[in-house]
Enzyme design. Structure first.
Site, PDB file in Angstrom:
ATOM      1  N   ASP A 143       0.868  -1.186   0.000  1.00 44.10           N
ATOM      2  CA  ASP A 143       0.000   0.000   0.000  1.00 44.10           C
ATOM      3  C   ASP A 143       0.901   1.231   0.000  1.00 44.10           C
ATOM      4  O   ASP A 143       2.054   1.139  -0.421  1.00 44.10           O
ATOM      5  CB  ASP A 143      -0.975  -0.050   1.193  1.00 44.10           C
ATOM      6  CG  ASP A 143      -2.262   0.734   0.936  1.00 44.10           C
ATOM      7  OD1 ASP A 143      -2.178   1.916   0.550  1.00 44.10           O
ATOM      8  OD2 ASP A 143      -3.355   0.170   1.117  1.00 44.10           O
ATOM      9  N   HIS A 183       2.049   1.508  -3.230  1.00 43.23           N
ATOM     10  CA  HIS A 183       1.312   2.571  -3.897  1.00 43.23           C
ATOM     11  C   HIS A 183       2.049   3.902  -3.871  1.00 43.23           C
ATOM     12  O   HIS A 183       1.431   4.964  -3.973  1.00 43.23           O
ATOM     13  CB  HIS A 183      -0.085   2.719  -3.272  1.00 43.23           C
ATOM     14  CG  HIS A 183      -0.933   1.494  -3.425  1.00 43.23           C
ATOM     15  ND1 HIS A 183      -2.201   1.391  -2.882  1.00 43.23           N
ATOM     16  CD2 HIS A 183      -0.701   0.311  -4.054  1.00 43.23           C
ATOM     17  CE1 HIS A 183      -2.714   0.203  -3.181  1.00 43.23           C
ATOM     18  NE2 HIS A 183      -1.824  -0.472  -3.884  1.00 43.23           N
TER      19      HIS A 183
END
Ligand SMILES: *[C@@H]1O[C@H](CO)[C@@H](O)[C@H](O)[C@H]1NC(C)=O
Length: 386
Positions: free
Chosen positions: A225, A247
């Protein structure tokens, strides 16, 4: 019975020695504090408020029931120290790890370990704080499935936090909520790479920052993430760090009432993942803003969806932007930020409902993929390749 009397006296002395702290020396110095405290169990971590030096040896935190309610290892609680002798008058504690801290699976809420000291020097000695994430990971992160304690680790107080590996967090790894002074986080590794297997690790953010005057330097994040997510605060620098698998480096998501201003993102390397560099503002956010963000000499590569994404449509990527949380003053200057994306990805997407100012993108060099989509509202983007 002289010997029995002597025993009673000794017992009384021991009782006194245990019950009463040493008197303050006449000089008024702080030598009444324990010089070095050793932590090798949850119990021994429970009260460190009079320790100026803490040595952490290897120990395991058992799963047992609600240990977190009674004695969560809250290293040097600042709140607590206020009710003790004035720890705040001391010039800060040194907390050093000489062994790993390993957590058994637990149903406790996070954080499972909090470092909360004014002017701390925390040195992890390159040891692990191990959350045993594989015992929880089910691909659902904090959106469902197994309950996962999060965040795993919390940095509060202020000072320097360095040279520790946070390994296999159940979900979000490190929450930065420092206050009262500058926080420098350097040489810290978040390694959740084991969560890549079968897509089981999720919401394993590296650093979630809601704090001002924070520098993250020379850190490494391997996860699924956000590498860094800056949710609120000012005077924040993310530099010389490496992110992979996740991410990328994010500002946001920005919720109602949250402001981020004065961010420098410099000389970082982001490889492999859905996003490289992102500003994400909740579509429904109000009373919020993002301003003055500079990207300087970053290297972003191997991105599969969005090299650079600046959106006010979050949680959508690029749809109908909100207007209640303006973005201003975004720049790519001070050294080339190179962004290379995979064949089906976008180089740059700007999705604004309320953006303004002149955005100098002259040092953005984004290549590959399907190109850009720009809806910049009142912002004027100048320069750059994308
Ligand atoms: C945003 O894009 C990513 C990458 O393609 C995707 O996984 C995600 O579902 C998208 N978000 C929404 C809300 O559509």
């Amino acid at each position: 019975m002289p010997s029995f009397v002597a025993f009673l006296r000794l017992a009384a002395l021991v009782a006194v020695a245990v019950a009463v702290p040493s008197p303050e020396p006449a000089s008024g110095t702080e030598t009444a504090k324990r010089a070095t405290c050793t932590v090798n169990s949850v119990a021994s971590a429970a009260d460190l408020s009079d320790c100026t030096s803490v040595l952490i040896e290897a120990f395991t935190v058992p799963s047992g029931g609600n240990y977190h309610d009674c004695c969560k290892p809250q290293i040097l609680s600042r709140t607590r120290s206020q009710s003790y002798v004035p720890f705040e008058a001391a010039s800060g504690a040194t907390v050093t790890m000489n062994g790993d801290i390993t957590f058994a699976k637990t149903t406790a809420a996070g954080p499972l370990i909090t470092f909360d000291t004014e002017n701390i020097l925390f040195n992890g000695g390159d040891r692990n704080i191990n959350g045993n994430g594989a015992l929880y990971w089910d691909g659902e992160g904090t959106n469902g499935g197994v309950a996962k304690p999060h965040p795993f680790v919390k940095f509060k107080g202020f000072g320097t936090f360095e040279d520790v590996t946070v390994l296999n967090s159940p979900a979000q790894a490190i929450s930065v909520g420092t206050t009262g002074g500058t926080a420098i986080i350097q040489g810290v590794t978040v390694d959740n790479s084991a969560g890549d297997a079968n897509g089981l690790g999720a919401n394993t953010d590296g650093f979630d920052i809601s704090a001002s005057d924070v520098t993250v330097s020379k850190c490494v994040v391997k996860n699924q993430d956000d590498c860094v997510a800056i949710n609120s605060g000012s005077s924040i620098t993310i530099e010389d760090s490496t992110c992979s698998g996740g991410h990328g480096i994010s500002i946001g998501s920005i919720a109602t009432g949250k402001t981020v201003s004065g961010v420098k993102i410099a000389r970082n390397t982001v490889t492999t993942g859905l996003y490289g560099l992102r500003i994400k503002v909740d579509a429904d956010a109000t009373d919020a803003s993002v301003s003055n963000v500079i990207y300087e000499a970053n290297k972003v590569s191997g991105i599969t969806e969005y090299g650079v994404l600046i959106t006010q449509s979050y949680p959508d990527n690029d749809s109908t932007p909100g207007t209640g949380a303006p973005i201003s003053g975004i720049s790519f200057t001070g050294g080339t930020t190179s962004v290379s994306v995979d064949s089906s990805a976008h180089t740059l997407v700007v999705d604004c409902g309320a953006c303004s100012g002149t955005w100098d993108f002259s040092d953005l060099d984004a290549t590959g993929g399907v190109g850009h989509i720009i809806a910049a509202n009142k912002a004027v983007i100048s320069g750059g390749t994308y």
